[in-house]
Enzyme design. Sequence first.
Site, mmCIF file in Angstrom:
data_model
loop_
_atom_site.group_PDB
_atom_site.id
_atom_site.type_symbol
_atom_site.label_atom_id
_atom_site.label_comp_id
_atom_site.label_asym_id
_atom_site.label_seq_id
_atom_site.Cartn_x
_atom_site.Cartn_y
_atom_site.Cartn_z
ATOM 1 N N GLU A 121 0.821 -1.212 0.000
ATOM 2 C CA GLU A 121 0.000 0.000 0.000
ATOM 3 C C GLU A 121 0.861 1.271 0.000
ATOM 4 O O GLU A 121 0.391 2.364 0.295
ATOM 5 C CB GLU A 121 -0.948 -0.001 1.201
ATOM 6 N N HIS B 279 -1.766 2.718 9.384
ATOM 7 C CA HIS B 279 -3.002 2.003 9.058
ATOM 8 C C HIS B 279 -3.065 0.751 9.909
ATOM 9 O O HIS B 279 -2.093 -0.016 9.984
ATOM 10 C CB HIS B 279 -3.047 1.628 7.579
ATOM 11 N N HIS C 243 -6.144 -2.063 12.305
ATOM 12 C CA HIS C 243 -7.493 -2.625 12.339
ATOM 13 C C HIS C 243 -8.045 -2.687 13.768
ATOM 14 O O HIS C 243 -8.130 -3.763 14.364
ATOM 15 C CB HIS C 243 -7.485 -4.041 11.743
#
Length: 269
Positions: free
Chosen positions: A119, A142, A144
């Site tokens: 990414e 980033h 979760h």
Amino acid sequence: MKSILESRPELRAEVEKTAEVAGYLWQNGWAERNGGNITVNITRFADDDMRALPPISDVKPIGITLPFLKGCYFYCKGTGKRMRDLARWPMQNGSVIRILDDCASYVIIADEPVMPTSELPSHLAVHNHLIEKGSPYTATVHTHPIELVAMSHNREMLGKDVLTNILWSMIPETKAFCPLGLGIIPYELPGSVKLADATLRELDDYDVVLWEKHGVFAQGLDAMDAFDQIDVLSKSAKIYINARCMGFVPEGMSQEQMAEMSRAFNLPK
């Protein structure tokens, strides 16, 4: 082989801080397997010797042209690497890259030829935008967070600032430490151009955005700053969900109480 961190104590401290954050992401259960990414702009630590280091990889295309990143350096989590391993061995599970003069490609310069996250284009696009607008932010994270992702499965919470106001109202510190709230991005394919473009737009108004049914993307002064904002939002999500599990909808702070907070602490919104 000599590490790029040797004789560069400020760079070492920055990488170690990033590794510490990687450990927190794993400990919180937010980084299953190789989930999540961290990218840090380390250009400010690049001395003449570092700029003279030869590449240890072929030239790699970014896939997009990012004019404000010419000659910049980034520490990046490696593709397929685990946060729990990055926490222990940051230079074996991440790498330092140099953006080339065409602003559309890069080379790895240290310590090992670990390919950056898949990414990377999305992360670098954010960094390009941060430099373009003169932002002091140098890190993107980033991950979760379980409770925040769970709340994104509730369609009623995905309206503009609906979830922000719920989370702000759970505990005063949330608005104090995440004063811009939480942006919402409807589901897009992970790693897609659409998701990257939507993230860029939303980060003009928020420091943390929630990708529906996926995770969050945060920007900050460094990796710890980005983590802290995710952490306070996650704490509020836990309070809300725990109250619901106890059988009631939490009352939360009123709009008047939150407005009083904003005035008292000179917060935006």
